[in-house]
Design an enzyme around this catalytic site. Structure first.
Site, mmCIF file in Angstrom:
data_model
loop_
_atom_site.group_PDB
_atom_site.id
_atom_site.type_symbol
_atom_site.label_atom_id
_atom_site.label_comp_id
_atom_site.label_asym_id
_atom_site.label_seq_id
_atom_site.Cartn_x
_atom_site.Cartn_y
_atom_site.Cartn_z
ATOM 1 N N TYR A 1 12.484 31.712 5.413
ATOM 2 C CA TYR A 1 11.210 32.375 5.707
ATOM 3 C C TYR A 1 11.043 32.653 7.199
ATOM 4 C CZ TYR A 1 9.526 31.359 0.974
ATOM 5 O OH TYR A 1 9.354 31.301 -0.381
ATOM 6 N N LYS B 1 0.837 -1.212 0.000
ATOM 7 C CA LYS B 1 0.000 0.000 0.000
ATOM 8 C C LYS B 1 0.872 1.263 0.000
ATOM 9 C CE LYS B 1 -0.377 -0.291 5.047
ATOM 10 N NZ LYS B 1 -1.169 -0.888 6.142
ATOM 11 N N MET C 1 8.923 24.984 0.503
ATOM 12 C CA MET C 1 8.226 24.013 -0.335
ATOM 13 C C MET C 1 9.213 23.190 -1.175
ATOM 14 S SD MET C 1 5.251 24.547 -3.162
ATOM 15 C CE MET C 1 4.195 25.498 -2.069
HETATM 16 C C1 LIG Z 1 -0.344 -1.853 6.893
HETATM 17 C C2 LIG Z 1 -0.863 -3.146 7.385
HETATM 18 C C3 LIG Z 1 0.011 -4.249 7.583
HETATM 19 C C4 LIG Z 1 1.513 -4.149 7.491
HETATM 20 O O1 LIG Z 1 2.058 -3.742 8.743
HETATM 21 P P1 LIG Z 1 3.635 -3.602 8.968
HETATM 22 O O2 LIG Z 1 3.766 -3.169 10.383
HETATM 23 O O3 LIG Z 1 4.105 -2.555 8.005
HETATM 24 O O4 LIG Z 1 4.248 -4.926 8.675
HETATM 25 C C5 LIG Z 1 -0.565 -5.467 7.887
HETATM 26 N N1 LIG Z 1 -1.907 -5.596 8.045
HETATM 27 C C6 LIG Z 1 -2.758 -4.560 7.893
HETATM 28 C C7 LIG Z 1 -4.210 -4.768 8.118
HETATM 29 C C8 LIG Z 1 -2.263 -3.291 7.585
HETATM 30 O O5 LIG Z 1 -3.117 -2.258 7.474
#
Ligand SMILES: *Cc1c(COP(=O)(O)O)cnc(C)c1O
Length: 369
Positions: free
Chosen positions: A264, A38, A313
């Site tokens: 800034y 993800k 930025m």
């Molecule tokens: C993001 C996530 C993981 C991975 O977790 P890590 O600590 O990065 O290994 C596993 N299960 C779910 C449901 C997640 O949302």
């Protein structure tokens, strides 16, 4: 490794192979491995990472949202993909791209069944998520009977797995809480299996769960951060290799007098005659303003240079007084030895956040093994 002459995020697939093998070595041979890709594979490059994991024979992939899965399918990734946090509006998209939804509430279950029926699906694989203490997403134990009765009335979907998520698997002060989550998930799963009469896979552990709770490995584990080189502990960090190196270059050097200010809001004032370097990376690239005013730092020719003043930025200014450097020299924001987790800690956050914050503006360079 090539020297950076602009801001670049290097992704080392050799390090990914190493981390995958290291994490797998902690599992029973029969335990399957789901790789969490993800958020652009934790800020790296989800297509390159997913394809490499596919080449390493990973069993499953997971993304948070449907469109992240569509991106992978469009790139030719064929491994099963679990969508951890889908929304009903994307259910047709999910089916069209052979993505597999996490089903976390009765509303989601009912809508998915409707869409699967409308698409004439038979035994479409879904994954039922239970809440065992994180209190974020998932059914409760007392929903089991209702889920089972809804399932018994349709052939459109079939439960591929049951899963839950640990709330504090990296925290040794929460061992009792975590063990209780494991026990409670196992008991929910038994109840569920006896109601539906077949055996979906069970999975519970994230990276820290893999490391700390062997009794929770079950049929599959889900790893994200470990694959990217962080183990949420000094011991594990030493065995994993960060896959991402964020590099940049010195655009310009300034010599400033005592009491002159930098950036800034004039947020930094020179204490003496000082030398600063301007680097082409800013908050639009993921170095948030939290790292300004001396909290964050970079490395130039092996020496640590603090970020001074406010993060802009598109650039940061660092104090290079006493550091032998010139325009065009390479700057390391993080890499395998100057770890992203240390930079994150200096600003009170965690490796996950700094990695996933690196914006799409930063060019990715894939190094193959
Ligand atoms: C993001 C996530 C993981 C991975 O977790 P890590 O600590 O990065 O290994 C596993 N299960 C779910 C449901 C997640 O949302």
């Amino acid at each position: 490794m090539p020297k950076a002459n602009e801001t670049v995020l290097e992704i080392d697939l050799g390090a990914l192979t190493h981390n995958f093998n290291h994490l797998k070595s902690k599992l029973q041979p029969k335990t399957k491995f789901l790789a969490v890709v993800k958020a652009f594979a934790y800020g790296s490059d989800s297509i390159a990472i997913a394809k490499h994991l596919e080449y390493l024979n990973v069993d499953y992939l997971a993304v948070a949202y449907a469109k992240e899965g569509v991106l992978l399918r469009d790139a030719g990734v064929t491994t099963p993909i679990l969508v951890l946090h889908p929304q009903p509006i994307n259910f047709k998209l999910i089916i069209d791209h052979c993505l597999e939804p996490s089903i976390y509430s009765i509303r989601v279950l009912e809508t998915f069944i409707e869409v699967a029926k409308a698409q004439s699906q038979k035994e479409y694989p879904v994954h039922i998520k239970f809440n065992t203490g994180l209190n974020r997403l998932g059914f409760w134990e007392n929903d089991v009977a209702l889920i089972a009765s809804k399932l018994s009335k349709t052939k459109a979907i079939k439960v591929k797995s049951l899963f839950s998520h640990l709330a504090a698997s990296e925290d040794i002060n929460e061992i009792l809480f975590t063990k209780n989550q494991i026990v409670s998930f196992k008991s929910i799963a038994e109840k569920f299996k006896s109601k539906i009469g077949y055996n979906p896979w069970l999975h519970l552990c994230n990276t820290s769960g893999i490391i700390n709770y062997h009794e929770g490995h079950l049929d599959m584990v889900r790893s994200g951060i470990g694959l990217y080189g962080f183990g949420n502990s000094t011991i594990e960090d030493a065995q994993l290799k960060p896959i991402a190196s964020l590099k940049s270059v010195i655009s310009q050097i300034h010599q400033i007098e005592k009491n002159e200010t930098v950036g800034y809001n004039r947020a930094y004032k020179a204490k003496d005659f000082e030398k600063t370097a301007t680097i082409p990376i800013g908050h639009a690239d993921g170095i948030t303003r939290i790292y300004g005013k001396g909290k964050g730092f970079v490395f130039i020719n092996g020496q640590r240079a603090p970020i001074i003043g406010n993060v802009c930025m598109d650039m940061i200014m660092v104090n290079v007084t006493g550091i032998n450097c010139k325009e065009g020299d390479e700057v390391i924001i993080f890499n395998g030895s100057h770890k992203a987790s240390h930079l994150a800690e200096s600003a009170g956050t965690i490796s996950y956040e700094i990695l996933t914050a690196i914006s799409q503006r930063v060019q990715r360079r894939i190094l193959t093994d």
